[in-house]
Design an enzyme around this catalytic site. Structure first.
Site, PDB file in Angstrom:
ATOM      1  N   ASN A 145       0.895  -1.279  -0.167  1.00  0.00           N
ATOM      2  CA  ASN A 145       0.130  -0.056  -0.047  1.00  0.00           C
ATOM      3  C   ASN A 145       0.830   1.265   0.080  1.00  0.00           C
ATOM      4  OD1 ASN A 145       0.502  -0.984   2.681  1.00  0.00           O
ATOM      5  ND2 ASN A 145      -1.311   0.215   3.563  1.00  0.00           N
ATOM      6  N   GLU A 147       0.636   5.532   0.368  1.00  0.00           N
ATOM      7  CA  GLU A 147      -0.157   6.604   1.087  1.00  0.00           C
ATOM      8  C   GLU A 147       0.647   7.931   0.670  1.00  0.00           C
ATOM      9  OE1 GLU A 147      -0.586   5.962   5.395  1.00  0.00           O
ATOM     10  OE2 GLU A 147      -1.747   3.896   4.883  1.00  0.00           O
ATOM     11  N   GLU A 158      -3.256  -4.407  -3.071  1.00  0.00           N
ATOM     12  CA  GLU A 158      -3.717  -5.430  -4.054  1.00  0.00           C
ATOM     13  C   GLU A 158      -3.746  -4.687  -5.369  1.00  0.00           C
ATOM     14  OE1 GLU A 158      -4.839  -4.805  -0.955  1.00  0.00           O
ATOM     15  OE2 GLU A 158      -6.163  -6.159  -0.135  1.00  0.00           O
ATOM     16  N   CYS A 189     -10.378  -4.939   1.217  1.00  0.00           N
ATOM     17  CA  CYS A 189     -11.245  -3.823   1.646  1.00  0.00           C
ATOM     18  C   CYS A 189     -12.314  -4.114   0.517  1.00  0.00           C
ATOM     19  CB  CYS A 189     -10.766  -2.355   1.751  1.00  0.00           C
ATOM     20  SG  CYS A 189     -10.217  -1.795  -0.117  1.00  0.00           S
ATOM     21  N   CYS A 192     -11.268  -2.863  -2.894  1.00  0.00           N
ATOM     22  CA  CYS A 192     -10.441  -3.807  -3.741  1.00  0.00           C
ATOM     23  C   CYS A 192     -11.196  -4.895  -4.240  1.00  0.00           C
ATOM     24  CB  CYS A 192      -9.274  -4.107  -2.864  1.00  0.00           C
ATOM     25  SG  CYS A 192      -8.040  -2.997  -2.833  1.00  0.00           S
TER      26      CYS A 192
HETATM   27  N1  THU Z   1      -5.387  -1.450   2.704  1.00  0.00           N
HETATM   28  C1  THU Z   1      -4.617  -2.005   1.695  1.00  0.00           C
HETATM   29  O1  THU Z   1      -3.619  -2.090   1.159  1.00  0.00           O
HETATM   30  N2  THU Z   1      -5.427  -3.158   1.272  1.00  0.00           N
HETATM   31  C2  THU Z   1      -6.756  -3.166   1.767  1.00  0.00           C
HETATM   32  O2  THU Z   1      -7.621  -4.181   1.303  1.00  0.00           O
HETATM   33  C3  THU Z   1      -7.144  -2.579   2.842  1.00  0.00           C
HETATM   34  C4  THU Z   1      -6.685  -1.240   3.174  1.00  0.00           C
HETATM   35  C5  THU Z   1      -4.309  -0.142   3.192  1.00  0.00           C
HETATM   36  C6  THU Z   1      -4.683   1.142   2.641  1.00  0.00           C
HETATM   37  C7  THU Z   1      -4.117   2.146   3.393  1.00  0.00           C
HETATM   38  O3  THU Z   1      -2.819   2.454   2.997  1.00  0.00           O
HETATM   39  C8  THU Z   1      -4.298   1.269   4.762  1.00  0.00           C
HETATM   40  O4  THU Z   1      -4.446  -0.232   4.388  1.00  0.00           O
HETATM   41  C9  THU Z   1      -5.467   1.956   5.675  1.00  0.00           C
HETATM   42  O5  THU Z   1      -6.418   1.900   4.902  1.00  0.00           O
END
Ligand code: THU
Length: 234
Positions: A145, A147, A158, A189, A192
């Site tokens: 991930n 940010e 993902e 999530c 995703c």
């Molecule tokens: N996150 C993911 O990378 N994948 C998911 O399916 C759930 C959320 C990340 C996004 C963000 O950087 C952090 O988790 C908190 O939401």
């Protein structure tokens, strides 16, 4: 070299609007991004977001961006965020692209790889690292991930893996494996799941939970009764 090659890799069944770019990092590495649409339009990954997030996920910082169109979606945001030099060109440096496909089989136990990958997550806001491995029959792409200052322009692990695969023109997926070390379960999530259900519709998802357990699912089971409409495809 023209944009033609990357235009073959875009996924734009709803607009037919081909868009691609190349990001050059501060250390002189090159990463491509292509537009990946979703039937739920707001979940579309613009080419610029894809390329910048891929660069960041590799531990690099974007410095320059080669675009086919200076009106490219999200270009203003990413250019400002990283003080990018914008180069509008018909000849992108496609011969210099990094190869992000790992041409090896770690079928037996991907968990050590998923754990090590967590260190690459770019998580200044959440401190919540997530890693994903997206498999084809002969290798895999890594995702973490990413940010940025604008939360809504960050992208999940993902989808970073998917963005890498599409930009490399490899879309015959076999499965995805996901891990996080914090929280009770490792699970994609809702956004995703929507993206996965379109791009890996009946594929296997292996979820490596923080407590060391593993659960296996079919993507279709993780998003029952999902949004579909043949009216949207062009
Ligand atoms: N996150 C993911 O990378 N994948 C998911 O399916 C759930 C959320 C990340 C996004 C963000 O950087 C952090 O988790 C908190 O939401």
């Amino acid at each position: 070299m023209s944009w033609k090659l990357l235009y073959e890799y875009v996924y734009v069944p709803y607009s037919q609007n081909k868009s691609a770019c190349v990001v050059e990092s501060k250390t002189g590495r090159f990463y491509a991004g292509v537009r990946i649409e979703n039937i739920s339009y707001p979940l579309t990954i613009p080419a610029v977001q894809a390329a910048c997030a891929i660069c960041l996920s590799e531990g690099e910082v974007p410095a320059k961006i080669y675009v086919d169109d200076s009106d490219s979606e999200q270009l203003d945001y990413w250019a400002k965020e990283f003080e990018l030099e914008i180069i509008e060109t018909e000849n992108p440096p496609l011969d210099k692209l990094e190869d992000l496909f790992h041409n090896s089989d770690i079928e037996s136990d991907p968990l050590p790889k998923l754990k090590a990958l967590l260190d690459k997550a770019v998580i200044p806001n959440s401190d919540f690292p997530v890693s994903a491995l997206l498999f084809t029959k002969d290798g895999y792409f890594e995702g973490v991930n990413v940010e940025v200052s604008e939360w809504t322009h960050g992208i999940c692990a993902e989808r970073v893996a998917l963005a890498k695969a599409f930009a490399a023109g490899k879309t015959e997926f076999t499965r995805m494996e996901i891990h996080t070390k914090k929280g009770e379960i490792s699970s994609p999530c809702g956004a995703c799941r929507q993206v996965i259900s379109e791009l890996l519709p009946y594929h296997e998802l292996k979820l490596h939970h923080a407590d060391g357990t593993l659960s296996e699912h079919l993507s279709i089971d993780l998003l029952p009764f999902s949004f579909k409409s043949s009216a949207l495809k062009k």
